[in-house]
Scaffold this motif. Sequence first.
Motif, PDB file in Angstrom:
ATOM      1  N   TYR A   1      26.299  65.770 -25.238  1.00  0.00           N
ATOM      2  CA  TYR A   1      25.645  64.732 -24.447  1.00  0.00           C
ATOM      3  C   TYR A   1      25.366  63.493 -25.298  1.00  0.00           C
ATOM      4  CZ  TYR A   1      24.835  68.884 -21.568  1.00  0.00           C
ATOM      5  OH  TYR A   1      25.004  70.046 -20.839  1.00  0.00           O
ATOM      6  N   SER A   2      25.006  63.715 -26.568  1.00  0.00           N
ATOM      7  CA  SER A   2      24.780  62.593 -27.477  1.00  0.00           C
ATOM      8  C   SER A   2      26.053  61.760 -27.638  1.00  0.00           C
ATOM      9  CB  SER A   2      24.310  63.108 -28.840  1.00  0.00           C
ATOM     10  OG  SER A   2      24.169  62.058 -29.763  1.00  0.00           O
ATOM     11  N   ARG A   3      27.199  62.439 -27.743  1.00  0.00           N
ATOM     12  CA  ARG A   3      28.472  61.727 -27.836  1.00  0.00           C
ATOM     13  C   ARG A   3      28.703  60.883 -26.568  1.00  0.00           C
ATOM     14  NH1 ARG A   3      33.126  62.791 -30.563  1.00  0.00           N
ATOM     15  NH2 ARG A   3      31.629  63.160 -32.251  1.00  0.00           N
ATOM     16  N   GLY A   4      28.378  61.450 -25.414  1.00  0.00           N
ATOM     17  CA  GLY A   4      28.519  60.696 -24.171  1.00  0.00           C
ATOM     18  C   GLY A   4      27.650  59.453 -24.148  1.00  0.00           C
ATOM     19  N   PHE A   5      26.412  59.556 -24.623  1.00  0.00           N
ATOM     20  CA  PHE A   5      25.527  58.396 -24.672  1.00  0.00           C
ATOM     21  C   PHE A   5      26.059  57.336 -25.636  1.00  0.00           C
ATOM     22  CE2 PHE A   5      22.017  61.506 -23.438  1.00  0.00           C
ATOM     23  CZ  PHE A   5      21.977  61.065 -22.116  1.00  0.00           C
ATOM     24  N   GLU A   6      26.563  57.765 -26.790  1.00  0.00           N
ATOM     25  CA  GLU A   6      27.096  56.811 -27.776  1.00  0.00           C
ATOM     26  C   GLU A   6      28.241  55.999 -27.193  1.00  0.00           C
ATOM     27  OE1 GLU A   6      26.192  59.404 -31.870  1.00  0.00           O
ATOM     28  OE2 GLU A   6      28.220  59.278 -31.018  1.00  0.00           O
ATOM     29  N   VAL A   7      29.205  56.677 -26.581  1.00  0.00           N
ATOM     30  CA  VAL A   7      30.352  55.967 -26.015  1.00  0.00           C
ATOM     31  C   VAL A   7      29.914  55.118 -24.825  1.00  0.00           C
ATOM     32  CG1 VAL A   7      32.646  56.232 -25.002  1.00  0.00           C
ATOM     33  CG2 VAL A   7      31.905  57.763 -26.834  1.00  0.00           C
ATOM     34  N   GLY A   8      28.941  55.612 -24.051  1.00  0.00           N
ATOM     35  CA  GLY A   8      28.402  54.824 -22.947  1.00  0.00           C
ATOM     36  C   GLY A   8      27.790  53.523 -23.433  1.00  0.00           C
ATOM     37  N   ALA A   9      27.098  53.552 -24.580  1.00  0.00           N
ATOM     38  CA  ALA A   9      26.521  52.330 -25.144  1.00  0.00           C
ATOM     39  C   ALA A   9      27.612  51.330 -25.502  1.00  0.00           C
ATOM     40  CB  ALA A   9      25.685  52.667 -26.380  1.00  0.00           C
ATOM     41  N   LEU A  10      28.721  51.815 -26.053  1.00  0.00           N
ATOM     42  CA  LEU A  10      29.837  50.920 -26.384  1.00  0.00           C
ATOM     43  C   LEU A  10      30.444  50.310 -25.119  1.00  0.00           C
ATOM     44  CD1 LEU A  10      31.628  53.001 -29.174  1.00  0.00           C
ATOM     45  CD2 LEU A  10      30.165  50.988 -29.454  1.00  0.00           C
ATOM     46  N   ILE A  11      30.537  51.094 -24.057  1.00  0.00           N
ATOM     47  CA  ILE A  11      31.070  50.574 -22.796  1.00  0.00           C
ATOM     48  C   ILE A  11      30.148  49.485 -22.246  1.00  0.00           C
ATOM     49  CG2 ILE A  11      31.571  51.168 -20.399  1.00  0.00           C
ATOM     50  CD1 ILE A  11      32.475  53.918 -21.389  1.00  0.00           C
ATOM     51  N   ALA A  12      28.843  49.704 -22.329  1.00  0.00           N
ATOM     52  CA  ALA A  12      27.895  48.695 -21.863  1.00  0.00           C
ATOM     53  C   ALA A  12      28.010  47.411 -22.677  1.00  0.00           C
ATOM     54  CB  ALA A  12      26.471  49.243 -21.927  1.00  0.00           C
ATOM     55  N   LEU A  13      28.211  47.540 -23.984  1.00  0.00           N
ATOM     56  CA  LEU A  13      28.400  46.353 -24.822  1.00  0.00           C
ATOM     57  C   LEU A  13      29.680  45.617 -24.453  1.00  0.00           C
ATOM     58  CD1 LEU A  13      27.264  47.590 -28.360  1.00  0.00           C
ATOM     59  CD2 LEU A  13      26.097  45.960 -26.855  1.00  0.00           C
ATOM     60  N   ALA A  14      30.717  46.354 -24.095  1.00  0.00           N
ATOM     61  CA  ALA A  14      31.955  45.704 -23.635  1.00  0.00           C
ATOM     62  C   ALA A  14      31.689  44.908 -22.362  1.00  0.00           C
ATOM     63  CB  ALA A  14      33.037  46.752 -23.396  1.00  0.00           C
ATOM     64  N   GLY A  15      30.822  45.432 -21.486  1.00  0.00           N
ATOM     65  CA  GLY A  15      30.447  44.687 -20.292  1.00  0.00           C
ATOM     66  C   GLY A  15      29.717  43.398 -20.627  1.00  0.00           C
ATOM     67  N   VAL A  16      28.862  43.437 -21.641  1.00  0.00           N
ATOM     68  CA  VAL A  16      28.177  42.221 -22.089  1.00  0.00           C
ATOM     69  C   VAL A  16      29.186  41.183 -22.566  1.00  0.00           C
ATOM     70  CG1 VAL A  16      26.608  41.261 -23.814  1.00  0.00           C
ATOM     71  CG2 VAL A  16      26.042  43.418 -22.690  1.00  0.00           C
ATOM     72  N   ALA A  17      30.168  41.620 -23.333  1.00  0.00           N
ATOM     73  CA  ALA A  17      31.176  40.692 -23.836  1.00  0.00           C
ATOM     74  C   ALA A  17      31.964  40.060 -22.689  1.00  0.00           C
ATOM     75  CB  ALA A  17      32.123  41.413 -24.795  1.00  0.00           C
ATOM     76  N   LEU A  18      32.314  40.864 -21.687  1.00  0.00           N
ATOM     77  CA  LEU A  18      33.097  40.343 -20.572  1.00  0.00           C
ATOM     78  C   LEU A  18      32.281  39.425 -19.664  1.00  0.00           C
ATOM     79  CD1 LEU A  18      35.321  43.364 -19.449  1.00  0.00           C
ATOM     80  CD2 LEU A  18      36.011  41.294 -20.649  1.00  0.00           C
ATOM     81  N   SER A  19      30.959  39.505 -19.741  1.00  0.00           N
ATOM     82  CA  SER A  19      30.150  38.625 -18.898  1.00  0.00           C
ATOM     83  C   SER A  19      30.353  37.157 -19.254  1.00  0.00           C
ATOM     84  CB  SER A  19      28.668  38.990 -19.017  1.00  0.00           C
ATOM     85  OG  SER A  19      28.184  38.721 -20.325  1.00  0.00           O
ATOM     86  N   PHE A  20      30.863  36.885 -20.453  1.00  0.00           N
ATOM     87  CA  PHE A  20      31.110  35.497 -20.851  1.00  0.00           C
ATOM     88  C   PHE A  20      32.356  34.924 -20.192  1.00  0.00           C
ATOM     89  CE2 PHE A  20      28.238  36.979 -24.130  1.00  0.00           C
ATOM     90  CZ  PHE A  20      27.374  35.899 -24.266  1.00  0.00           C
TER      91      PHE A  20
END
Length: 524
Positions: free
Chosen positions: A469-488
């Motif tokens: 589950y920790s691995r899932g949260f880690e990769v989920g955080a990276l996906i959320a950061l990718a969303g932040v980058a694409l918001s630009f």
Amino acid sequence: MAEDKEGAGKMEMNGAGGPTGSSLRDASQGPPDWLILSLVCLAQFMVILDVSIVNVALPSIQKTLGFSEVNLQWVVTAYALTFGGLLLFGGRLADLFGRKRIFLVGLVLFTGASLLGGFAQDQATLIIARALQGVGAAVLSPATLTILTVTFTEPKARARALGAWTAVAAGGGAAGALFGGILTDLLSWRWILFVNVPIGIGAFLLARFYLRESRAEGELQHLDVAGSLAVTAGLIVLVYGIVSTDRHPWGSLQTILTLVIAAVLLAGFVLIEGRLAAHPLMPLRLFRSRAVSGANAVMFLVGAAMFAMWFFLTLYLQQVLGYSPLVTGFTFLPQTAAIAIGATLAGRLVPKVGPRPLMVAGGLLAAGGLYWLSFISATGTYWTSAFGGGVMCTLGMGLAFTPIAVAATSGVPRQEAGLASGVMNTSRQIGASVGLAVLTTLAASRIASIGHGGATTGQLARTAMTAGYSRGFEVGALIALAGVALSFIIPPIARTAPLPGTEDVQPELAGDLATESEGVPTGS
């Protein structure tokens, strides 16, 4: 009939190309706006609630109907796949055949399927009922947002209404675990489906007597059946290919062939929409707007990260910490409050600062919360492992979803309002389905590696599950950061002269409505 024509003639158009809120009320003598908003929010809450309400009830469902570990996943994915795969089609139906009519059809499908699922005595019946629920949701959900966007045409009022709609819709996902736990522990898992029946009947009666019919102006067009079949089949095959990797490795012939078929179907959908369809389900010109394309890309990634967060956290609380479904449900109360607060706050701030700053702030909060959750421990507690990260994550989610909805639906012609809402909802639901499939695969791989590929029990099992589950949260955080980058990708709000009829609106938002579409006609 004469009265209807007289009323239709009073539908004055505002400067943005749509009827003003006051002219709508004068022409139809209909209910106040708050009643319409309450009705569509109730329907959307019910739709989104059923995405997650089954999670805490899965062990009880498995025991009652004898599901295997592999087949149990279809209780969740049968709903998610048909919901996400048919949302585009449902959005177009609302524009072509009338928003009220399609809203009522969706309510009937959803409520009837819920009743069928509650009485299910075997696996096949429950899976079919969940799939039919998804079909009803795909018809109903776009109609709710379309009714909202054509009712609230004044930008400030629309932003506030979208904030309320988003708070209710996004909060439904967080509240699903709470209601599922209460109903499963105190009554039976069947009541997670039965509960929709009285709500659906009440919403149907209110909509039948109080909603006014509306549809896209212009000549009635044929439905793009080929396009809807191609995209639905392609998405179902794609998610099936990802999910089945628990039995067939990524490099196996079956997995590769499945993913190739999915790619061909989705490429065929793009070809149909761009070249072959006389009246495409999803006109590709819609994505000429950087605001629309950027908002949908961000929604896809945020949906991928957020849905998996609830899934992993529910499993951690029950399987590692040993909480009951009822206790697990109550632990999600702070998250429900956080997401509602974030969405309401965003609804007030969007007219002042625009969508992009709020997307960035919300995405960063969500990513930080997911990263915090990655530090969960097999010997931890709810307060030390789950509370802080969960609240931070859902607060960011609520803050981000409202501006995404505003960017994805503003600057779209009124006759394509249902299409825009369908595309946005599809991005969220398909992002959730694909993200959950990918992240659960990664988590399962991590669990198997620690457990040495065999069945484990006791502390070793809890340690392995926590690591997964920790691995899932880690990769989920990276996906959320990718969303932040694409918001630009979304352009900054232009400060130009306001549209006629919007002089009382902050110049930032009025300018945004006038210029951000980049070639897509304004007037939704």
